[in-house]
Design a protein around this motif. Structure first.
Motif: not given
Length: 249
Positions: A101-106, A108-109, A113, A198
């Motif tokens: 989850f943290r990596s997927a969110r990262s 987008k940033g 992470e 990705e």
């Protein structure tokens, strides 16, 4: 009021034995963990019944069930409906889900992470080089070679062979006899593999990826620690470049 309703109301009352912080969910979860540790209960062992736990821990049914559910979510216990609650296998599935989850969110940033996770993985694998060489007699060189050949074969068709890639890393560290190391590496590897499509390709084509693994294998077969460290560093340099999206200076 019916007798059934009276029982439910009674169940929700906290026993007089519980007061203050002990009534807090975190404290209750800690108490259950302490019970498992103190009794030396191994994974797969049946826990006391719900009624027994309520009596022993001095809590009512509702907070106990909430605590059990919370511990199940992190793998400490396993609920088998119709059979009871057992000590969990303590898998790292919760860690993997959190890192994914943290990596997927990262993604987008700023990828921070993901870079942090890669650094942890690299430190772990690089730190095991000497131990891997010391365990050389236990290494399955044929399985390592087969994984490399499979990666090279797929690369000739322009394809990546993720199963062979993981099998290579798994085989590399199996000789250490440390299941926690393998579990952690599987988590790290799986998180990166799930994000593979990705990440910027950089120079990490299937051919280059296969070559990285070939170089590690050849250095290992030669029992050349300097070459093995260099090959491992090149492998991670390539991944770092993909995560950064540009060539390292």
């Amino acid at each position: 009021m019916s007798g059934h309703a009276a029982v439910d109301e009674e169940d929700e009352l906290v026993s007089p034995q519980v007061s203050g912080a002990r009534a807090n969910q975190l404290a209750l979860q800690e108490a259950i963990k302490e019970l498992i540790v103190d009794r030396g209960l191994a994974p797969g062992t049946l826990l006391p019944t719900e009624a027994e736990l309520m009596t022993e821990l001095g809590v009512s049914r509702h907070p106990l069930r909430e605590a059990i559910k919370a511990l199940e979510a992190i793998g400490i216990v396993e609920i088998r409906h119709g059979y009871g609650t057992y000590v969990g296998s303590l898998s790292l599935s919760a860690l993997q889900a959190g890192l994914a989850f943290r990596s997927a969110r990262s993604m987008k940033g700023d990828l921070r992470e993901i870079r942090n996770l890669l650094e942890v993985r690299e430190v772990l694998e690089a730190g095991l080089v000497s131990r891997v060489l010391r365990s050389y007699p236990e290494l399955d060189l044929e399985r390592l070679a087969a994984a490399v050949v499979e990666m090279e074969s797929a690369a000739r068709s322009g394809e990546y062979a993720p199963d062979a890639d993981w099998r290579f890393h798994e085989t590399l560290y199996q000789s250490l006899g440390n299941t926690l190391v393998l579990d952690l590496l599987r988590v790290f590897w799986t998180v990166f593999n799930d994000l593979d499509g990705e990440l910027p390709r950089g120079e990490g084509t299937p051919e280059v990826t296969a070559r990285w693994h070939r170089d590690i294998y050849e250095a290992l077969r030669a029992r050349d620690e300097h070459a093995l460290r260099a090959a491992m560093d090149e492998h991670f340099r390539g991944i770092r470049e993909r995560v950064a999206g540009s060539v390292d200076p």
